[in-house]
Design an enzyme around this catalytic site. Structure first.
Site, PDB file in Angstrom:
ATOM      1  N   TYR A 239      -0.545  -1.891  -3.620  1.00 51.61           N
ATOM      2  CA  TYR A 239      -1.782  -2.349  -2.967  1.00 51.61           C
ATOM      3  C   TYR A 239      -1.751  -1.999  -1.490  1.00 51.61           C
ATOM      4  O   TYR A 239      -2.746  -1.504  -0.927  1.00 51.61           O
ATOM      5  CB  TYR A 239      -1.940  -3.854  -3.153  1.00 51.61           C
ATOM      6  CG  TYR A 239      -3.132  -4.439  -2.436  1.00 51.61           C
ATOM      7  CD1 TYR A 239      -4.415  -4.296  -2.954  1.00 51.61           C
ATOM      8  CD2 TYR A 239      -2.983  -5.123  -1.236  1.00 51.61           C
ATOM      9  CE1 TYR A 239      -5.513  -4.818  -2.304  1.00 51.61           C
ATOM     10  CE2 TYR A 239      -4.071  -5.662  -0.576  1.00 51.61           C
ATOM     11  CZ  TYR A 239      -5.343  -5.507  -1.106  1.00 51.61           C
ATOM     12  OH  TYR A 239      -6.426  -6.023  -0.442  1.00 51.61           O
TER      13      TYR A 239
ATOM     14  N   LYS B 217      -4.408   0.362   0.967  1.00 53.27           N
ATOM     15  CA  LYS B 217      -5.053  -0.063   2.211  1.00 53.27           C
ATOM     16  C   LYS B 217      -4.610   0.791   3.395  1.00 53.27           C
ATOM     17  O   LYS B 217      -5.397   1.043   4.318  1.00 53.27           O
ATOM     18  CB  LYS B 217      -4.777  -1.545   2.459  1.00 53.27           C
ATOM     19  CG  LYS B 217      -5.461  -2.460   1.458  1.00 53.27           C
ATOM     20  CD  LYS B 217      -6.972  -2.203   1.403  1.00 53.27           C
ATOM     21  CE  LYS B 217      -7.697  -3.122   0.456  1.00 53.27           C
ATOM     22  NZ  LYS B 217      -9.164  -2.864   0.406  1.00 53.27           N
TER      23      LYS B 217
END
Length: 287
Positions: free
Chosen positions: A149, A153
């Site tokens: 994750y 980002k």
């Protein structure tokens, strides 16, 4: 002379998330706010709020083109704000990562915004508008169990950096929001996740389960977050990276003034890695 109506499109506006809060705030600010939800996702919360919405799957070119046709009809071919908010989480240790699941996450979190900008850039240029990418401190901090994750980002933030420079000649602003801990339901699809059998991290199985089912403490209210993000996105000269939410001040300070491994000892304590180290040493001794 009457002021021209402004339009803001926010992707990923399911109930309980950041997108819902953002689209509600744009509407409150007097813009014609447009939300998107997944084709089979509930939309009653948007209907009740009187917010225009359309179905959208950011992984589908066809779905994006259908949305664009609807937006062009609604706005007359212009878009003042595009907020790339649609995203999912995947929680797992780096060494136990299911790459297929991560490919899907990249398809939504990174390639989704790329597709949206590719197809909507002409409407945004026409309005001399803004593109807002919803990032995270996870793209800065080596937060455990979030390697994949975090990577989405970080990729989104640095893609946005170049996009910002490339769009400047057209008077389009590009903003990356570095979000702190915000009270949303993004973890709802990860609550079932468990470490695989035989994982080197098995000694922390209980801690991992507690992590994926946690209710974040001290998280920023999503509507407070939305108020600040929307206000910043409507500025004529916004900051390129806008940091807001719990822990962002500390993260910013460490990132600017700290050394690259400054978080390591803190994360070691937060995630009880001493326990893991001791369990591994004990197992090695028995072999």
């Amino acid at each position: 002379m009457p002021t021209q109506q402004r339009f803001a499109l926010v992707t990923g506006c399911g109930r309980g998330g950041i997108g819902e809060a953002l689209v509600t705030e744009y509407s409150r600010k007097g813009l014609h706010a447009i939300a998107t939800v997944l084709p089979n996702e509930a939309s009653d919360h948007l209907t009740e709020a009187g917010i225009t919405f359309y179905p959208l799957d950011v992984t589908s070119e066809k779905s994006i083109l259908e949305l664009k046709a609807n937006i062009q009809k609604l706005t007359g071919g212009r878009l003042d704000v595009l907020v790339n908010c649609a995203g999912i989480a995947y929680t797992m240790t780096a060494i136990d990562t299911d790459v297929v699941a991560v490919q899907r996450m990249f398809d939504i979190n990174v390639f989704g915004p790329m597709r949206m900008v590719r197809h909507f850039h002409d409407l945004i240029i026409e309005a001399k508008g803004a593109i807002v990418n919803i990032g995270s401190i996870g793209g800065v901090i080596p937060y455990l169990y979030g390697s994949s994750y975090n990577a989405t980002k970080a990729a989104l933030a640095h893609w946005g950096n170049t996009l910002r420079v490339e769009m400047a000649p057209f008077d389009v602003r590009v903003i990356t929001v570095i979000s702190g801990e915000v009270s949303t339901n993004i973890l709802k699809n990860d609550a079932h996740r468990r470490l695989p059998e035989g994982s080197y991290y098995s000694p922390l199985a209980e801690e991992f389960q507690a992590h994926v089912t946690r209710t974040p403490q001290g998280a920023t209210d999503r509507f407070d977050y939305a108020a600040h993000v929307v206000a910043h996105s409507l500025k004529s000269k916004p900051q390129a990276w806008f940091w807001y939410g719990s822990y962002t001040r500390l993260t910013w300070f460490y990132d600017v003034f700290g050394w690259r491994t400054i978080w390591d000892s803190t994360l070691w304590k937060w995630f009880n890695l001493r326990k893991l180290q001791q369990a591994h040493a004990a197992r090695a001794t028995k072999q």
